[in-house]
Design a protein around this motif. Structure first.
Motif, PDB file in Angstrom:
ATOM      1  N   ALA A  38       0.813  -1.218   0.000  1.00 38.54           N
ATOM      2  CA  ALA A  38       0.000   0.000   0.000  1.00 38.54           C
ATOM      3  C   ALA A  38       0.847   1.269   0.000  1.00 38.54           C
ATOM      4  CB  ALA A  38      -0.931  -0.001   1.218  1.00 38.54           C
ATOM      5  N   GLU A  39       2.083   1.162   0.496  1.00 41.12           N
ATOM      6  CA  GLU A  39       2.944   2.349   0.551  1.00 41.12           C
ATOM      7  C   GLU A  39       3.738   2.553  -0.736  1.00 41.12           C
ATOM      8  OE1 GLU A  39       3.228   0.647   4.076  1.00 41.12           O
ATOM      9  OE2 GLU A  39       1.438   1.903   4.200  1.00 41.12           O
ATOM     10  N   ASP A  40       3.857   1.513  -1.547  1.00 37.89           N
ATOM     11  CA  ASP A  40       4.647   1.595  -2.781  1.00 37.89           C
ATOM     12  C   ASP A  40       4.162   0.511  -3.743  1.00 37.89           C
ATOM     13  OD1 ASP A  40       6.461   1.639  -4.833  1.00 37.89           O
ATOM     14  OD2 ASP A  40       8.224   1.204  -3.594  1.00 37.89           O
ATOM     15  N   LEU A  41       3.337   0.939  -4.698  1.00 32.54           N
ATOM     16  CA  LEU A  41       2.704  -0.047  -5.594  1.00 32.54           C
ATOM     17  C   LEU A  41       3.709  -0.767  -6.490  1.00 32.54           C
ATOM     18  CD1 LEU A  41      -0.607   1.700  -6.773  1.00 32.54           C
ATOM     19  CD2 LEU A  41      -0.173   0.354  -4.718  1.00 32.54           C
ATOM     20  N   HIS A  42       4.943  -0.233  -6.542  1.00 29.18           N
ATOM     21  CA  HIS A  42       5.954  -0.935  -7.341  1.00 29.18           C
ATOM     22  C   HIS A  42       6.433  -2.217  -6.670  1.00 29.18           C
ATOM     23  CE1 HIS A  42       6.048   2.994  -9.390  1.00 29.18           C
ATOM     24  NE2 HIS A  42       6.363   2.265 -10.442  1.00 29.18           N
ATOM     25  N   GLU A  43       6.085  -2.373  -5.403  1.00 23.11           N
ATOM     26  CA  GLU A  43       6.339  -3.661  -4.749  1.00 23.11           C
ATOM     27  C   GLU A  43       5.028  -4.428  -4.738  1.00 23.11           C
ATOM     28  OE1 GLU A  43       7.713  -3.657  -0.634  1.00 23.11           O
ATOM     29  OE2 GLU A  43       8.279  -5.782  -0.816  1.00 23.11           O
ATOM     30  N   PHE A  44       5.026  -5.606  -5.322  1.00 22.11           N
ATOM     31  CA  PHE A  44       3.776  -6.364  -5.437  1.00 22.11           C
ATOM     32  C   PHE A  44       4.038  -7.861  -5.347  1.00 22.11           C
ATOM     33  CE2 PHE A  44       5.241  -4.852  -9.674  1.00 22.11           C
ATOM     34  CZ  PHE A  44       5.629  -6.066 -10.228  1.00 22.11           C
ATOM     35  N   MET A  45       3.003  -8.599  -5.018  1.00 24.37           N
ATOM     36  CA  MET A  45       3.082 -10.060  -4.963  1.00 24.37           C
ATOM     37  C   MET A  45       3.551 -10.598  -6.314  1.00 24.37           C
ATOM     38  SD  MET A  45       0.143 -12.787  -3.786  1.00 24.37           S
ATOM     39  CE  MET A  45      -1.069 -12.410  -5.071  1.00 24.37           C
ATOM     40  N   SER A  46       4.556 -11.445  -6.252  1.00 25.90           N
ATOM     41  CA  SER A  46       5.177 -11.956  -7.477  1.00 25.90           C
ATOM     42  C   SER A  46       5.121 -13.473  -7.491  1.00 25.90           C
ATOM     43  CB  SER A  46       6.632 -11.486  -7.531  1.00 25.90           C
ATOM     44  OG  SER A  46       7.358 -12.277  -8.450  1.00 25.90           O
ATOM     45  N   MET A  47       4.523 -14.020  -8.542  1.00 28.96           N
ATOM     46  CA  MET A  47       4.435 -15.476  -8.633  1.00 28.96           C
ATOM     47  C   MET A  47       5.809 -16.107  -8.836  1.00 28.96           C
ATOM     48  SD  MET A  47       1.387 -16.276  -7.960  1.00 28.96           S
ATOM     49  CE  MET A  47       1.434 -14.876  -6.857  1.00 28.96           C
ATOM     50  N   GLU A  48       6.658 -15.480  -9.646  1.00 19.61           N
ATOM     51  CA  GLU A  48       7.974 -16.106  -9.881  1.00 19.61           C
ATOM     52  C   GLU A  48       8.825 -16.118  -8.612  1.00 19.61           C
ATOM     53  OE1 GLU A  48       6.508 -13.611 -11.487  1.00 19.61           O
ATOM     54  OE2 GLU A  48       7.931 -12.266 -12.484  1.00 19.61           O
ATOM     55  N   HIS A  49       8.734 -15.035  -7.820  1.00 16.64           N
ATOM     56  CA  HIS A  49       9.482 -15.020  -6.564  1.00 16.64           C
ATOM     57  C   HIS A  49       8.837 -15.948  -5.529  1.00 16.64           C
ATOM     58  CE1 HIS A  49      10.763 -11.307  -8.592  1.00 16.64           C
ATOM     59  NE2 HIS A  49      11.899 -11.472  -7.954  1.00 16.64           N
ATOM     60  N   SER A  50       7.516 -16.048  -5.569  1.00 21.17           N
ATOM     61  CA  SER A  50       6.825 -16.911  -4.606  1.00 21.17           C
ATOM     62  C   SER A  50       7.138 -18.388  -4.846  1.00 21.17           C
ATOM     63  CB  SER A  50       5.309 -16.689  -4.683  1.00 21.17           C
ATOM     64  OG  SER A  50       4.987 -15.389  -4.231  1.00 21.17           O
ATOM     65  N   ARG A  51       7.220 -18.804  -6.106  1.00 21.57           N
ATOM     66  CA  ARG A  51       7.543 -20.213  -6.392  1.00 21.57           C
ATOM     67  C   ARG A  51       8.917 -20.573  -5.828  1.00 21.57           C
ATOM     68  NH1 ARG A  51       4.935 -18.837 -11.455  1.00 21.57           N
ATOM     69  NH2 ARG A  51       6.984 -18.460 -12.376  1.00 21.57           N
ATOM     70  N   VAL A  52       9.855 -19.641  -5.900  1.00 17.55           N
ATOM     71  CA  VAL A  52      11.181 -19.875  -5.311  1.00 17.55           C
ATOM     72  C   VAL A  52      11.057 -20.013  -3.793  1.00 17.55           C
ATOM     73  CG1 VAL A  52      13.482 -18.902  -4.958  1.00 17.55           C
ATOM     74  CG2 VAL A  52      12.335 -18.600  -7.165  1.00 17.55           C
ATOM     75  N   ALA A  53      10.239 -19.121  -3.209  1.00 16.87           N
ATOM     76  CA  ALA A  53      10.126 -19.087  -1.738  1.00 16.87           C
ATOM     77  C   ALA A  53       9.472 -20.344  -1.183  1.00 16.87           C
ATOM     78  CB  ALA A  53       9.341 -17.842  -1.310  1.00 16.87           C
ATOM     79  N   ILE A  54       8.530 -20.930  -1.924  1.00 19.55           N
ATOM     80  CA  ILE A  54       7.780 -22.069  -1.370  1.00 19.55           C
ATOM     81  C   ILE A  54       8.208 -23.402  -1.979  1.00 19.55           C
ATOM     82  CG2 ILE A  54       5.805 -20.588  -0.826  1.00 19.55           C
ATOM     83  CD1 ILE A  54       4.304 -21.757  -3.215  1.00 19.55           C
ATOM     84  N   ASP A  55       9.131 -23.387  -2.921  1.00 22.97           N
ATOM     85  CA  ASP A  55       9.643 -24.625  -3.532  1.00 22.97           C
ATOM     86  C   ASP A  55       8.582 -25.438  -4.262  1.00 22.97           C
ATOM     87  OD1 ASP A  55      12.377 -24.428  -2.799  1.00 22.97           O
ATOM     88  OD2 ASP A  55      11.881 -25.046  -0.752  1.00 22.97           O
ATOM     89  N   ARG A  56       7.545 -24.785  -4.727  1.00 17.26           N
ATOM     90  CA  ARG A  56       6.535 -25.482  -5.531  1.00 17.26           C
ATOM     91  C   ARG A  56       5.734 -24.470  -6.326  1.00 17.26           C
ATOM     92  NH1 ARG A  56       2.460 -27.750  -0.866  1.00 17.26           N
ATOM     93  NH2 ARG A  56       2.925 -26.211   0.735  1.00 17.26           N
ATOM     94  N   ILE A  57       4.846 -24.985  -7.171  1.00 12.40           N
ATOM     95  CA  ILE A  57       4.140 -24.061  -8.069  1.00 12.40           C
ATOM     96  C   ILE A  57       2.738 -23.717  -7.575  1.00 12.40           C
ATOM     97  CG2 ILE A  57       5.492 -24.717 -10.108  1.00 12.40           C
ATOM     98  CD1 ILE A  57       3.032 -26.333 -11.059  1.00 12.40           C
ATOM     99  N   ILE A  58       2.213 -24.463  -6.598  1.00 19.25           N
ATOM    100  CA  ILE A  58       0.891 -24.138  -6.052  1.00 19.25           C
ATOM    101  C   ILE A  58       1.037 -23.935  -4.548  1.00 19.25           C
ATOM    102  CG2 ILE A  58      -1.506 -24.865  -5.732  1.00 19.25           C
ATOM    103  CD1 ILE A  58      -1.253 -26.641  -8.172  1.00 19.25           C
ATOM    104  N   PRO A  59       0.706 -22.742  -4.045  1.00 16.90           N
ATOM    105  CA  PRO A  59       0.810 -22.532  -2.599  1.00 16.90           C
ATOM    106  C   PRO A  59      -0.224 -23.353  -1.846  1.00 16.90           C
ATOM    107  CG  PRO A  59      -0.228 -20.644  -3.643  1.00 16.90           C
ATOM    108  CD  PRO A  59       0.194 -21.563  -4.752  1.00 16.90           C
TER     109      PRO A  59
END
Ligand SMILES: [Zn+2]
Length: 196
Positions: A38-59
């Protein structure tokens, strides 16, 4: 409960710690979901970064989705939908429908994101890859992707918790040329509810 009208988008502010329940009211509706800092819209939820973080393609339940700066923004805390979602497909847009042979204007999730944010006086810096809730895109033979109808049922839902003050946007995907939203290919409304 707030409606995400069929084929339309809706955005909402969420404070850190608040939860939001996204309900597949009719059962077969894909809901494209975005989250922005909300403070900086240039930071947003990223699927490519999330897949790295969770080690899979479906959270799954307990997984945190992260931003393009690798910070948690949403945690999936509850899921009664069967656990099938998509992080691979881009949001639909006018060009997707033109390639599918559509000659006239077709509602699309990219425009719905912009319209949802515009209603809050905001504009997305780009169209990030969405978390496609309830969308069923299996990886077949370890490589090929297929579009299949959702496995979710009427009234099933996903609950997400905000890990920072966020702007969330949803689009009830207007895809009616492929069975993204069920074999009937008839987009419907969905709902969300903010839980404190
Ligand atoms: Zn769409």
């Amino acid at each position: 409960m707030i409606e995400i009208p069929a084929r339309r988008g809706k955005a909402v502010r969420l404070s850190k710690g608040q939860r939001i329940k996204v309900i597949n009211t009719k059962g077969q509706q894909v809901v494209d979901t975005w989250a922005f800092n909300a403070e900086d819209l240039h930071e947003f939820m990223s699927m490519e970064h999330s897949r790295v973080a969770i080690d899979r393609i479906i959270p799954g339940v307990g997984d945190a989705l992260v931003t393009n700066r690798r910070r948690p923004i949403l945690t999936l805390v509850e899921d009664t939908s069967g656990g099938i979602h998509d992080t691979l497909f881009a949001a639909c847009d006018r060009w997707r429908y033109e390639l599918l042979g559509c000659k006239e204007h077709h509602d699309n999730c990219t425009d719905n994101l912009a319209a949802g944010l515009a209603a809050l006086g905001l504009a997305p810096p780009e169209t990030p890859a969405p978390l496609n809730l309830f969308m069923n895109i299996p990886v077949v033979d370890g490589n090929r992707v297929e579009v299949r109808p959702p496995v979710s049922t009427p009234g099933s839902y996903v609950t997400l918790r905000a890990e920072m003050n966020s702007i969330l946007a949803f689009s009830a995907c207007p895809q009616d040329m492929l069975p993204v939203n069920g074999l009937a290919m008839r987009p419907t409304e969905a709902h969300f509810e903010i839980l404190d």
